[in-house]
Write an enzyme that holds these catalytic residues in place. Sequence first.
Site, PDB file in Angstrom:
ATOM      1  N   VAL A  38       0.785  -1.110   0.054  1.00 55.60           N
ATOM      2  CA  VAL A  38      -0.120   0.033  -0.113  1.00 55.60           C
ATOM      3  C   VAL A  38       0.780   1.289   0.076  1.00 55.60           C
ATOM      4  CG1 VAL A  38      -1.847  -0.988   1.185  1.00 55.60           C
ATOM      5  CG2 VAL A  38      -0.391  -0.025   2.363  1.00 55.60           C
ATOM      6  N   ASN A  98      -7.781  -0.666   5.127  1.00 56.69           N
ATOM      7  CA  ASN A  98      -7.171  -1.242   6.433  1.00 56.69           C
ATOM      8  C   ASN A  98      -5.658  -1.498   6.861  1.00 56.69           C
ATOM      9  OD1 ASN A  98      -7.850  -3.529   8.872  1.00 56.69           O
ATOM     10  ND2 ASN A  98      -6.667  -4.463   7.244  1.00 56.69           N
ATOM     11  N   SER A 131      -8.583   4.603  14.381  1.00 59.25           N
ATOM     12  CA  SER A 131      -8.337   3.726  15.749  1.00 59.25           C
ATOM     13  C   SER A 131      -8.684   4.825  16.893  1.00 59.25           C
ATOM     14  CB  SER A 131      -6.729   3.561  15.964  1.00 59.25           C
ATOM     15  OG  SER A 131      -6.322   3.400  17.229  1.00 59.25           O
ATOM     16  N   TYR A 133       1.677   6.804  14.776  1.00 63.01           N
ATOM     17  CA  TYR A 133       0.677   6.039  14.557  1.00 63.01           C
ATOM     18  C   TYR A 133      -0.809   6.917  14.798  1.00 63.01           C
ATOM     19  CZ  TYR A 133      -2.591   1.992  14.903  1.00 63.01           C
ATOM     20  OH  TYR A 133      -3.594   1.059  15.018  1.00 63.01           O
ATOM     21  N   ALA A 134      -0.550   7.532  16.015  1.00 65.82           N
ATOM     22  CA  ALA A 134      -1.947   8.298  16.206  1.00 65.82           C
ATOM     23  C   ALA A 134      -2.019   9.729  15.362  1.00 65.82           C
ATOM     24  CB  ALA A 134      -1.462   9.055  17.802  1.00 65.82           C
ATOM     25  N   ALA A 135      -0.828  10.182  14.772  1.00 69.34           N
ATOM     26  CA  ALA A 135      -1.081  11.096  14.022  1.00 69.34           C
ATOM     27  C   ALA A 135      -1.458  10.853  12.580  1.00 69.34           C
ATOM     28  CB  ALA A 135       0.493  11.831  13.666  1.00 69.34           C
ATOM     29  N   LYS A 139      -3.509   8.027  12.208  1.00 69.46           N
ATOM     30  CA  LYS A 139      -5.144   7.897  12.172  1.00 69.46           C
ATOM     31  C   LYS A 139      -5.833   9.290  12.621  1.00 69.46           C
ATOM     32  CE  LYS A 139      -4.748   3.476  12.450  1.00 69.46           C
ATOM     33  NZ  LYS A 139      -5.247   2.671  11.246  1.00 69.46           N
ATOM     34  N   ILE A 197      -8.010  -4.747  19.729  1.00 69.11           N
ATOM     35  CA  ILE A 197      -8.509  -5.852  19.052  1.00 69.11           C
ATOM     36  C   ILE A 197      -7.342  -6.985  19.101  1.00 69.11           C
ATOM     37  CG2 ILE A 197      -9.676  -6.712  17.171  1.00 69.11           C
ATOM     38  CD1 ILE A 197     -11.251  -4.488  18.285  1.00 69.11           C
TER      39      ILE A 197
END
Length: 256
Positions: free
Chosen positions: A64, A90, A142, A155-157, A159, A188
Amino acid sequence: MPDLDQRVAIVTGAAMGIGRASALALARAGAAVLVADVDEEAGAQARADIEAEGGRAIFLRTDVRSFADAEACTAAAIEAWGKVDILVNNAARAIGGVVDEIDEASWNEVLSTNLTSVWRFIRCVAPHMRRQGGGSIVNISSVQALRGFHGWAAYAAAKGGINALTQQAAVDLAPARIRVNAVAPGTIMTPLNEKVFREAADPQELIDRWNAAHPLGRFGEAEEVAETVLFLASDRSSFITGEIIRVDGGLAIKGD
Ligand SMILES: NC(=O)c1ccc[n+]([C@@H]2O[C@H](COP(=O)([O-])OP(=O)(O)OC[C@H]3O[C@@H](n4cnc5c(N)ncnc54)[C@H](O)[C@@H]3O)[C@@H](O)[C@H]2O)c1
């Protein structure tokens, strides 16, 4: 069960975890599914699992991070089934790092894999959906976009970017009857988190702490996220666009 008979879906990162569960759920509802993943072995297995249940699937080795791969995926779905009705963005990698410690290469890797990939696939698929007269795009975000968790800056940025892009794309594509929504899972239990726990200093402490952080007292299952993906992909959500639905056992609204 929403009827996706005659629908065609592309699911990125569909070899395992939430993507695999979503691909299986879409196929069970009647959609033909292109399994797009960088992992050839697990991707081929996911395709075989769908076919074993009587579903229609093809697997295409896809990175991706590559615009050419996003184009190839779109072309493969159209060659196989003539159109693309559903896109599930995803695929992602969980690379941690505190904001003033993460290096630039890791930052760029996370942003390219987790956020720019979403734009790449929308950029390639949406023009076909426009010509077809509509479609549904579901992005996997997320709860990390909504709350701060120590050590996940990039990762947070990414999302948070997905949430903004979801709303922006929903507005841009609404005149073409393309709906764009996001699902924001809590914790999860998937291969992604199995790796996070394996690498933790005290895995059991982390598992207990994360379980307790969810008001429902447990992690979620990939199938529970897939239910919401299926809903957003189907006509049952026909008046919902630009929405971000949490599937998080109450994690993001916990007050104490
Ligand atoms: N598991 C969780 O607790 C959780 C929580 C919130 C959000 N999410 C999100 O849900 C989505 C799925 O997560 P998961 O837990 O199922 O992850 P996972 O690691 O179990 O599966 C991710 C899949 O993406 C694929 N992938 C990774 N990099 C790729 C690339 N460059 N090109 C193509 N495929 C690639 C992997 O091969 C794998 O099949 C991700 O967007 C993740 O950020 C997960």
